[in-house]
Design a protein around this motif. Sequence first.
Motif, PDB file in Angstrom:
ATOM      1  N   HIS A 194       0.845  -1.330   0.119  1.00 27.91           N
ATOM      2  CA  HIS A 194      -0.179   0.003  -0.054  1.00 27.91           C
ATOM      3  C   HIS A 194       0.901   1.214   0.077  1.00 27.91           C
ATOM      4  O   HIS A 194       2.113   1.000   0.111  1.00 27.91           O
ATOM      5  CB  HIS A 194      -1.117  -0.014   1.270  1.00 27.91           C
ATOM      6  N   GLY A 230      -4.830   0.387  -3.508  1.00 30.12           N
ATOM      7  CA  GLY A 230      -5.436   1.698  -3.117  1.00 30.12           C
ATOM      8  C   GLY A 230      -7.003   1.736  -3.905  1.00 30.12           C
ATOM      9  O   GLY A 230      -7.210   0.599  -4.323  1.00 30.12           O
ATOM     10  N   THR A 233      -6.146   0.568  -7.449  1.00 34.44           N
ATOM     11  CA  THR A 233      -4.805  -0.277  -7.528  1.00 34.44           C
ATOM     12  C   THR A 233      -3.960   0.000  -8.806  1.00 34.44           C
ATOM     13  O   THR A 233      -4.730  -0.380  -9.889  1.00 34.44           O
ATOM     14  CB  THR A 233      -5.053  -1.793  -6.946  1.00 34.44           C
ATOM     15  N   ASN A 249     -14.177  -1.319  -4.158  1.00 36.62           N
ATOM     16  CA  ASN A 249     -15.163  -0.210  -3.493  1.00 36.62           C
ATOM     17  C   ASN A 249     -14.598   0.035  -2.111  1.00 36.62           C
ATOM     18  O   ASN A 249     -13.653  -0.895  -1.506  1.00 36.62           O
ATOM     19  CB  ASN A 249     -16.657  -0.762  -3.461  1.00 36.62           C
ATOM     20  N   MET A 252     -13.853  -2.208   1.027  1.00 37.38           N
ATOM     21  CA  MET A 252     -12.656  -3.085   1.189  1.00 37.38           C
ATOM     22  C   MET A 252     -11.515  -2.363   1.755  1.00 37.38           C
ATOM     23  O   MET A 252     -10.411  -2.744   2.452  1.00 37.38           O
ATOM     24  CB  MET A 252     -11.889  -3.216  -0.219  1.00 37.38           C
ATOM     25  N   THR A 254     -10.565  -2.159   4.935  1.00 40.08           N
ATOM     26  CA  THR A 254     -10.921  -2.730   6.164  1.00 40.08           C
ATOM     27  C   THR A 254      -9.763  -3.698   6.452  1.00 40.08           C
ATOM     28  O   THR A 254      -9.317  -4.263   5.325  1.00 40.08           O
ATOM     29  CB  THR A 254     -12.547  -3.457   6.162  1.00 40.08           C
ATOM     30  N   GLY A 258      -6.008  -6.616   2.336  1.00 41.32           N
ATOM     31  CA  GLY A 258      -4.765  -7.131   1.499  1.00 41.32           C
ATOM     32  C   GLY A 258      -4.207  -8.329   1.463  1.00 41.32           C
ATOM     33  O   GLY A 258      -3.460  -9.083   0.821  1.00 41.32           O
TER      34      GLY A 258
HETATM   35  N1  LIG Z   1     -11.586   2.763  -1.094  1.00 42.11           N
HETATM   36  C1  LIG Z   1     -11.041   1.471  -1.753  1.00 42.11           C
HETATM   37  N2  LIG Z   1     -11.509   1.323  -2.854  1.00 42.11           N
HETATM   38  C2  LIG Z   1     -11.256  -0.071  -3.455  1.00 42.11           C
HETATM   39  N3  LIG Z   1     -10.172  -0.838  -2.954  1.00 42.11           N
HETATM   40  C3  LIG Z   1      -9.911  -0.498  -1.500  1.00 42.11           C
HETATM   41  C4  LIG Z   1     -10.158   0.735  -0.888  1.00 42.11           C
HETATM   42  N4  LIG Z   1      -9.506   0.824   0.170  1.00 42.11           N
HETATM   43  C5  LIG Z   1      -8.683  -0.244   0.121  1.00 42.11           C
HETATM   44  N5  LIG Z   1      -8.857  -1.092  -0.789  1.00 42.11           N
HETATM   45  C6  LIG Z   1      -7.923  -2.442  -1.132  1.00 42.11           C
HETATM   46  O1  LIG Z   1      -8.034  -3.090   0.147  1.00 42.11           O
HETATM   47  C7  LIG Z   1      -6.636  -3.792   0.077  1.00 42.11           C
HETATM   48  C8  LIG Z   1      -6.011  -3.224   1.450  1.00 42.11           C
HETATM   49  O2  LIG Z   1      -4.657  -3.606   1.402  1.00 42.11           O
HETATM   50  P1  LIG Z   1      -3.847  -3.581   2.759  1.00 42.11           P
HETATM   51  O3  LIG Z   1      -3.780  -1.927   3.002  1.00 42.11           O
HETATM   52  O4  LIG Z   1      -2.519  -4.252   2.531  1.00 42.11           O
HETATM   53  O5  LIG Z   1      -4.966  -4.026   4.076  1.00 42.11           O
HETATM   54  P2  LIG Z   1      -4.460  -5.054   5.013  1.00 42.11           P
HETATM   55  O6  LIG Z   1      -2.866  -5.026   5.385  1.00 42.11           O
HETATM   56  O7  LIG Z   1      -5.258  -4.630   6.357  1.00 42.11           O
HETATM   57  O8  LIG Z   1      -4.826  -6.477   4.830  1.00 42.11           O
HETATM   58  C9  LIG Z   1      -5.946  -3.147  -1.186  1.00 42.11           C
HETATM   59  O9  LIG Z   1      -6.104  -4.158  -2.068  1.00 42.11           O
HETATM   60  C10 LIG Z   1      -6.722  -2.070  -1.572  1.00 42.11           C
HETATM   61  O10 LIG Z   1      -6.636  -1.815  -2.880  1.00 42.11           O
END
Ligand SMILES: Nc1ncnc2c1ncn2[C@@H]1O[C@H](COP(=O)(O)OP(=O)(O)O)[C@@H](O)[C@H]1O
Length: 324
Positions: A194, A230, A233, A249, A252, A254, A258
């Motif tokens: 990220h 992001g 991505t 969306n 995700m 949360t 990732g």
């Molecule tokens: N606003 C968003 N829209 C779409 N995808 C999102 C959004 N925010 C986060 N994501 C996706 O969620 C994932 C978050 O990954 P990461 O930050 O490594 O989380 P974690 O370490 O908690 O698993 C990524 O694949 C990112 O693209």
Amino acid sequence: MSFELPKLAFLLPRNAEYVGQWHTVPIGLSRQFQAQAESRLFLIDAALLAGRLPRRGRFGHKGTYGHALLLLGSRGKIGAAVLATQACLRSGVGLLTVRTPAVGYDILQTSAPEAMALTDPAADFLSELPELTPYSAIGMGPGIDKADSTKVVLEQLLRTAQVPLVLDADALNLLGANPDLLALLPPDSILTPHPKEFERLSGSARDDYHRLELLREFCHKHRCYTVLKGAHTCLGTPTGELYFNTTGNPGMATGGSGDVLTGLLTALRAQHLSALDAALLGIYAHGRAGDLAARHTGEVGLIAGDLTRFIGPTLQELTTPDAF
Ligand SMILES: Nc1ncnc2c1ncn2[C@@H]1O[C@H](COP(=O)(O)OP(=O)(O)O)[C@@H](O)[C@H]1O
Ligand SMILES: NC(=O)C1=CN([C@@H]2O[C@H](COP(=O)(O)OP(=O)(O)OC[C@H]3O[C@@H](n4cnc5c(N)ncnc54)[C@H](OP(=O)(O)O)[C@@H]3O)[C@@H](O)[C@H]2O)[C@@H](O)CC1
Ligand SMILES: [Mg+2]
């Protein structure tokens, strides 16, 4: 005038400014971006992915679909290990072995009995690299933390692995803190930072446009595929292309989303897909699973475990386009 970034990629010749996940880009930089990137910007959509995910053959068996190894977890973060494990299992891999510290054994065997547990001798952190011969791809990172013993495991992995790697989370932070290790990165590895993790790897970006330049430079220098995660991505490739995802969306955003992507990508690499195909399919399927999940839970109620349940339908959709 402002545009969402994916549309923008193709509008730059006429519109020299964009606003999106990466905010506003100064007009001159946009022109520069356009000039450099002519025809090397792509959207990751269903059309781009057509034909990239082979159907399962009638006589396929578990040996056909690869054996993945995931190196995951530490005390307090075995949840990340469970999420990556479940995602990997749902992404078509033939066999999966999971290496966690000993603290993860009971949890893994209970929550994912389909995976084999190959527990590390240390209680709380990864400390030893197992024999790598059986595996067709290896993923490392979710929940592992940055203990000295874990850094040694990462270094041994980089020195000895003969199969595709997927690196995430603290595997990336350890690379960032020990840049000499980057020289050991096997070609065609997939990294999934990220923006904060990417900053630790490649330094801070002046703005969001500059971050994309850094992404290009990083992928070229280290001959790797980097998934800059992001809302849109972006996949950077060793040859300079940038691919922007169209699925996903805000539900995700949360913890654990990732970690799911790491399991998914490792499964696709274990099935002998190229790094480019695995990255494109994995990024798209991950977001699409999030979109399908959100129809059931709403964006607010979405949790990372929900994503794993919709990976299967998403991959089915990609192999059989008329099924949904
Ligand atoms: N606003 C968003 N829209 C779409 N995808 C999102 C959004 N925010 C986060 N994501 C996706 O969620 C994932 C978050 O990954 P990461 O930050 O490594 O989380 P974690 O370490 O908690 O698993 C990524 O694949 C990112 O693209
Ligand atoms: N259940 C479990 O076991 C779980 C275990 N997990 C494991 O925890 C470990 C630590 O992982 P981590 O990513 O939370 O920590 P870290 O590297 O400090 O980054 C956080 C900071 O990065 C930034 N940031 C992130 N996204 C961004 C974006 N799109 N755009 C911009 N900025 C963004 C943001 O910074 P801020 O904006 O707040 O300054 C945020 O605060 C890891 O091993 C993981 O696998 C988790 O998966 C959760 C579930
Ligand atoms: Mg993460």
